[in-house]
Motif scaffolding. Structure first.
Motif, PDB file in Angstrom:
ATOM      1  N   PRO B  23       0.812  -1.218   0.000  1.00 49.03           N
ATOM      2  CA  PRO B  23       0.000   0.000   0.000  1.00 49.03           C
ATOM      3  C   PRO B  23       0.854   1.281   0.000  1.00 49.03           C
ATOM      4  N   LEU B  24       0.387   2.281  -0.736  1.00 42.74           N
ATOM      5  CA  LEU B  24       1.166   3.496  -0.945  1.00 42.74           C
ATOM      6  C   LEU B  24       0.995   4.471   0.217  1.00 42.74           C
ATOM      7  N   HIS B  25       2.101   5.101   0.587  1.00 52.36           N
ATOM      8  CA  HIS B  25       2.096   6.094   1.659  1.00 52.36           C
ATOM      9  C   HIS B  25       2.467   7.460   1.097  1.00 52.36           C
ATOM     10  N   LYS B  26       2.031   8.511   1.788  1.00 48.80           N
ATOM     11  CA  LYS B  26       2.326   9.865   1.325  1.00 48.80           C
ATOM     12  C   LYS B  26       3.834  10.102   1.241  1.00 48.80           C
ATOM     13  N   LEU B  27       4.594   9.458   2.136  1.00 48.14           N
ATOM     14  CA  LEU B  27       6.050   9.647   2.106  1.00 48.14           C
ATOM     15  C   LEU B  27       6.615   9.373   0.718  1.00 48.14           C
ATOM     16  N   GLN B  28       6.085   8.336   0.044  1.00 48.24           N
ATOM     17  CA  GLN B  28       6.606   8.030  -1.294  1.00 48.24           C
ATOM     18  C   GLN B  28       6.290   9.172  -2.273  1.00 48.24           C
ATOM     19  N   PHE B  29       5.118   9.808  -2.122  1.00 48.71           N
ATOM     20  CA  PHE B  29       4.768  10.924  -3.013  1.00 48.71           C
ATOM     21  C   PHE B  29       5.734  12.098  -2.778  1.00 48.71           C
ATOM     22  N   VAL B  30       6.102  12.302  -1.506  1.00 52.02           N
ATOM     23  CA  VAL B  30       7.023  13.399  -1.162  1.00 52.02           C
ATOM     24  C   VAL B  30       8.413  13.112  -1.755  1.00 52.02           C
ATOM     25  N   ILE B  31       8.854  11.851  -1.614  1.00 50.49           N
ATOM     26  CA  ILE B  31      10.160  11.470  -2.174  1.00 50.49           C
ATOM     27  C   ILE B  31      10.130  11.618  -3.696  1.00 50.49           C
ATOM     28  N   TYR B  32       9.021  11.195  -4.311  1.00 48.68           N
ATOM     29  CA  TYR B  32       8.913  11.293  -5.776  1.00 48.68           C
ATOM     30  C   TYR B  32       8.869  12.758  -6.226  1.00 48.68           C
ATOM     31  N   ALA B  33       8.218  13.614  -5.431  1.00 50.63           N
ATOM     32  CA  ALA B  33       8.198  15.045  -5.768  1.00 50.63           C
ATOM     33  C   ALA B  33       9.623  15.575  -5.847  1.00 50.63           C
ATOM     34  N   GLY B  34      10.435  15.233  -4.854  1.00 47.08           N
ATOM     35  CA  GLY B  34      11.819  15.702  -4.833  1.00 47.08           C
ATOM     36  C   GLY B  34      12.642  15.146  -5.973  1.00 47.08           C
ATOM     37  N   ALA B  35      12.426  13.874  -6.287  1.00 49.71           N
ATOM     38  CA  ALA B  35      13.215  13.233  -7.348  1.00 49.71           C
ATOM     39  C   ALA B  35      12.830  13.770  -8.723  1.00 49.71           C
ATOM     40  N   SER B  36      11.531  13.951  -8.942  1.00 50.09           N
ATOM     41  CA  SER B  36      11.067  14.320 -10.285  1.00 50.09           C
ATOM     42  C   SER B  36      11.036  15.825 -10.504  1.00 50.09           C
ATOM     43  N   GLY B  37      10.939  16.591  -9.416  1.00 52.25           N
ATOM     44  CA  GLY B  37      10.836  18.039  -9.551  1.00 52.25           C
ATOM     45  C   GLY B  37       9.405  18.522  -9.692  1.00 52.25           C
ATOM     46  N   ASP B  38       8.429  17.632  -9.496  1.00 53.20           N
ATOM     47  CA  ASP B  38       7.023  18.027  -9.572  1.00 53.20           C
ATOM     48  C   ASP B  38       6.512  18.308  -8.165  1.00 53.20           C
ATOM     49  N   PHE B  39       6.495  19.598  -7.792  1.00 52.02           N
ATOM     50  CA  PHE B  39       6.144  19.987  -6.423  1.00 52.02           C
ATOM     51  C   PHE B  39       4.704  20.487  -6.302  1.00 52.02           C
ATOM     52  N   ASN B  40       3.831  20.063  -7.205  1.00 51.50           N
ATOM     53  CA  ASN B  40       2.423  20.414  -7.083  1.00 51.50           C
ATOM     54  C   ASN B  40       1.915  19.928  -5.716  1.00 51.50           C
ATOM     55  N   PRO B  41       1.354  20.851  -4.883  1.00 54.06           N
ATOM     56  CA  PRO B  41       0.938  20.459  -3.521  1.00 54.06           C
ATOM     57  C   PRO B  41      -0.161  19.400  -3.485  1.00 54.06           C
ATOM     58  N   LEU B  42      -0.809  19.172  -4.622  1.00 54.49           N
ATOM     59  CA  LEU B  42      -1.812  18.105  -4.714  1.00 54.49           C
ATOM     60  C   LEU B  42      -1.213  16.754  -4.295  1.00 54.49           C
ATOM     61  N   HIS B  43       0.108  16.611  -4.424  1.00 55.12           N
ATOM     62  CA  HIS B  43       0.773  15.330  -4.166  1.00 55.12           C
ATOM     63  C   HIS B  43       1.468  15.273  -2.801  1.00 55.12           C
ATOM     64  N   THR B  44       1.502  16.414  -2.090  1.00 58.97           N
ATOM     65  CA  THR B  44       2.268  16.440  -0.839  1.00 58.97           C
ATOM     66  C   THR B  44       1.508  17.052   0.335  1.00 58.97           C
ATOM     67  N   ASP B  45       0.433  17.788   0.056  1.00 59.02           N
ATOM     68  CA  ASP B  45      -0.244  18.567   1.099  1.00 59.02           C
ATOM     69  C   ASP B  45      -1.688  18.062   1.231  1.00 59.02           C
ATOM     70  N   ASP B  46      -1.957  17.326   2.334  1.00 48.91           N
ATOM     71  CA  ASP B  46      -3.285  16.728   2.514  1.00 48.91           C
ATOM     72  C   ASP B  46      -4.390  17.781   2.550  1.00 48.91           C
ATOM     73  N   ASP B  47      -4.135  18.878   3.257  1.00 53.45           N
ATOM     74  CA  ASP B  47      -5.181  19.910   3.388  1.00 53.45           C
ATOM     75  C   ASP B  47      -5.507  20.511   2.025  1.00 53.45           C
ATOM     76  N   PHE B  48      -4.443  20.795   1.236  1.00 60.58           N
ATOM     77  CA  PHE B  48      -4.676  21.358  -0.101  1.00 60.58           C
ATOM     78  C   PHE B  48      -5.477  20.366  -0.948  1.00 60.58           C
ATOM     79  N   ALA B  49      -5.055  19.094  -0.929  1.00 64.41           N
ATOM     80  CA  ALA B  49      -5.719  18.082  -1.772  1.00 64.41           C
ATOM     81  C   ALA B  49      -7.192  17.925  -1.378  1.00 64.41           C
ATOM     82  N   LYS B  50      -7.455  17.946  -0.071  1.00 64.60           N
ATOM     83  CA  LYS B  50      -8.860  17.847   0.393  1.00 64.60           C
ATOM     84  C   LYS B  50      -9.660  19.054  -0.082  1.00 64.60           C
ATOM     85  N   SER B  51      -9.003  20.225  -0.106  1.00 65.20           N
ATOM     86  CA  SER B  51      -9.718  21.446  -0.503  1.00 65.20           C
ATOM     87  C   SER B  51     -10.102  21.413  -1.982  1.00 65.20           C
TER      88      SER B  51
END
Lengths: 149, 145
Positions: B23-51
Motif C-alpha cells: 500500500p502506498l504512503h504519502k512519504l513516497q509521493f514526497v520522495i517522488y516530488a523531490g526526485a522528479s521536480g514536480d512539487f504540485n501540492p496536490l501530491h504532498t499537502d493533505d489539506d490542499f488536496a482535500k480542498s
C-alpha cells in the motif's frame, strides 16, 4: 481556454545534464531497485555502457526546467483546470550519465473535444524531441494536457 | 533485473509478470516530488488536496504510477529493447491504494528488420479501479541471430 492559434509554437529549449545520482534517486523514488539503474557494473554486465535511465526519466528535465508552467501560461490555459491526460515516450538511443540532452518544447496540436457528460475540453499536446551533446536524437516525449472548460 | 529474452519466447497473449506496489504512503509521493521536480501540492499537502476534492488527501503523481508500469516492463524486457511507452491517466491513485500492474502481448511482427512486440498494460487498485492504461513496443533479438 487554450489559444488554438498557437499550434506549432516553440519555446525556449530544455537542457539537462544527466547525473548518475539523479538516475538512482528517481529509480529509488519509484521503488525500482533494478540494479542497472543503481550500479554501473551491473549495467555494464547487462550490455549497457553505463547506468541507463528508467523509462520515465524524461519527466525530470521537464519538471525541473519549469518549462511546462511557462508553456501553460503562454497558451492561456487555466492552470487549476488542467489534467495530465497522457504521456508517451519513444526511445531512439540510450541516455547515460554525463550526457547533456536538449529539446525544444513545441505545441504539436490543440483539439477541442466533448466528454460523454457533454463537457467541452481542450486537448493540448506538447512534444519534445531530445538530442544529446553529439547531436544524436535520443528520445521523443509527448504530453497530453486536458483543460476542462 | 530482466533476463535476456528472445522474440521466439513471446507470443500474442503472453502475460507480462505482474508487479504489485503498495500500500502506498504519502512519504513516497514526497520522495517522488523531490526526485522528479514536480512539487504540485496536490501530491504532498493533505489539506490542499482535500480542498480540491480529494477525500483521502494528497494523491500520487500520475508519473509515479507510470513509473511503476515502467518498473514492471523493464523487470521483464531489458530496458535497452524498449522503443515506445505510452499511458493514459484514467483515475486517481490515493494513499493506502495497492496498485497492481499487469500486461498482455497484443501484437508480434517483423518490421524493417526489427522483431517488434506490442504489449498492453494496466495499473489498477485492489477494487479493480483502473489508474493507468497504456502500451509499449519493444524490439527483441532473435534466437536465430
Amino acid at each position: 481556454m487554450a489559444d488554438h492559434s498557437k499550434v506549432g509554437r516553440e519555446y525556449a529549449p530544455v537542457t539537462w545534464e544527466v547525473e548518475r545520482g539523479k538516475i538512482r534517486e528517481l529509480a529509488k523514488a519509484i521503488g525500482d531497485m533494478n540494479p542497472i539503474y543503481h550500479d554501473r557494473d551491473a549495467a555494464v554486465r547487462e550490455g549497457y555502457k553505463e547506468t541507463p535511465v528508467p523509462p520515465t526519466f524524461l519527466t525530470v528535465p521537464m519538471m525541473w526546467s519549469t518549462s511546462m508552467p511557462g508553456v501553460i501560461n503562454d497558451l492561456g490555459i487555466n492552470f487549476m483546470m488542467v489534467l495530465h491526460g497522457e504521456e508517451e515516450y519513444e526511445y531512439y538511443g540510450e541516455i547515460y550519465p554525463g550526457d547533456v540532452i536538449t529539446a525544444v518544447p513545441r505545441v504539436a496540436s490543440i483539439e477541442e473535444k466533448t466528454s460523454k457528460s457533454g463537457r467541452k475540453m481542450d486537448m493540448v499536446t506538447i512534444e519534445l524531441v531530445y538530442t544529446n551533446q553529439r547531436g544524436e536524437k535520443v528520445a521523443r516525449a509527448r504530453t497530453l494536457l486536458v483543460e476542462r472548460k | 533485473m530482466a533476463h535476456e529474452i528472445f522474440f521466439e519466447d513471446i507470443q500474442v497473449g503472453t502475460q507480462m509478470p505482474t508487479l504489485v506496489k503498495g500500500p502506498l504512503h504519502k512519504l513516497q509521493f514526497v520522495i517522488y516530488a523531490g526526485a522528479s521536480g514536480d512539487f504540485n501540492p496536490l501530491h504532498t499537502d493533505d489539506d490542499f488536496a482535500k480542498s480540491v476534492g480529494m477525500p483521502k488527501g494528497a494523491i500520487a503523481h500520475g508519473m509515479l504510477v507510470m513509473g511503476f508500469v515502467g518498473q514492471a516492463i523493464t523487470s521483464w524486457i531489458p530496458r535497452k529493447y524498449l522503443k515506445r511507452f505510452q499511458v493514459r491517466f484514467a483515475g486517481v491513485t490515493q494513499q493506502g491504494d495497492t496498485v497492481t500492474v499487469t500486461g498482455k502481448v497484443t501484437d508480434k511482427r517483423v518490421e524493417a528488420g526489427e522483431n517488434l512486440v506490442t504489449c498492453e498494460v494496466t495499473a489498477a487498485d485492489a477494487t479493480g479501479d483502473v489508474k493507468v492504461t497504456g502500451s509499449f513496443t519493444a524490439a527483441l533479438p532473435s534466437r536465430n541471430g
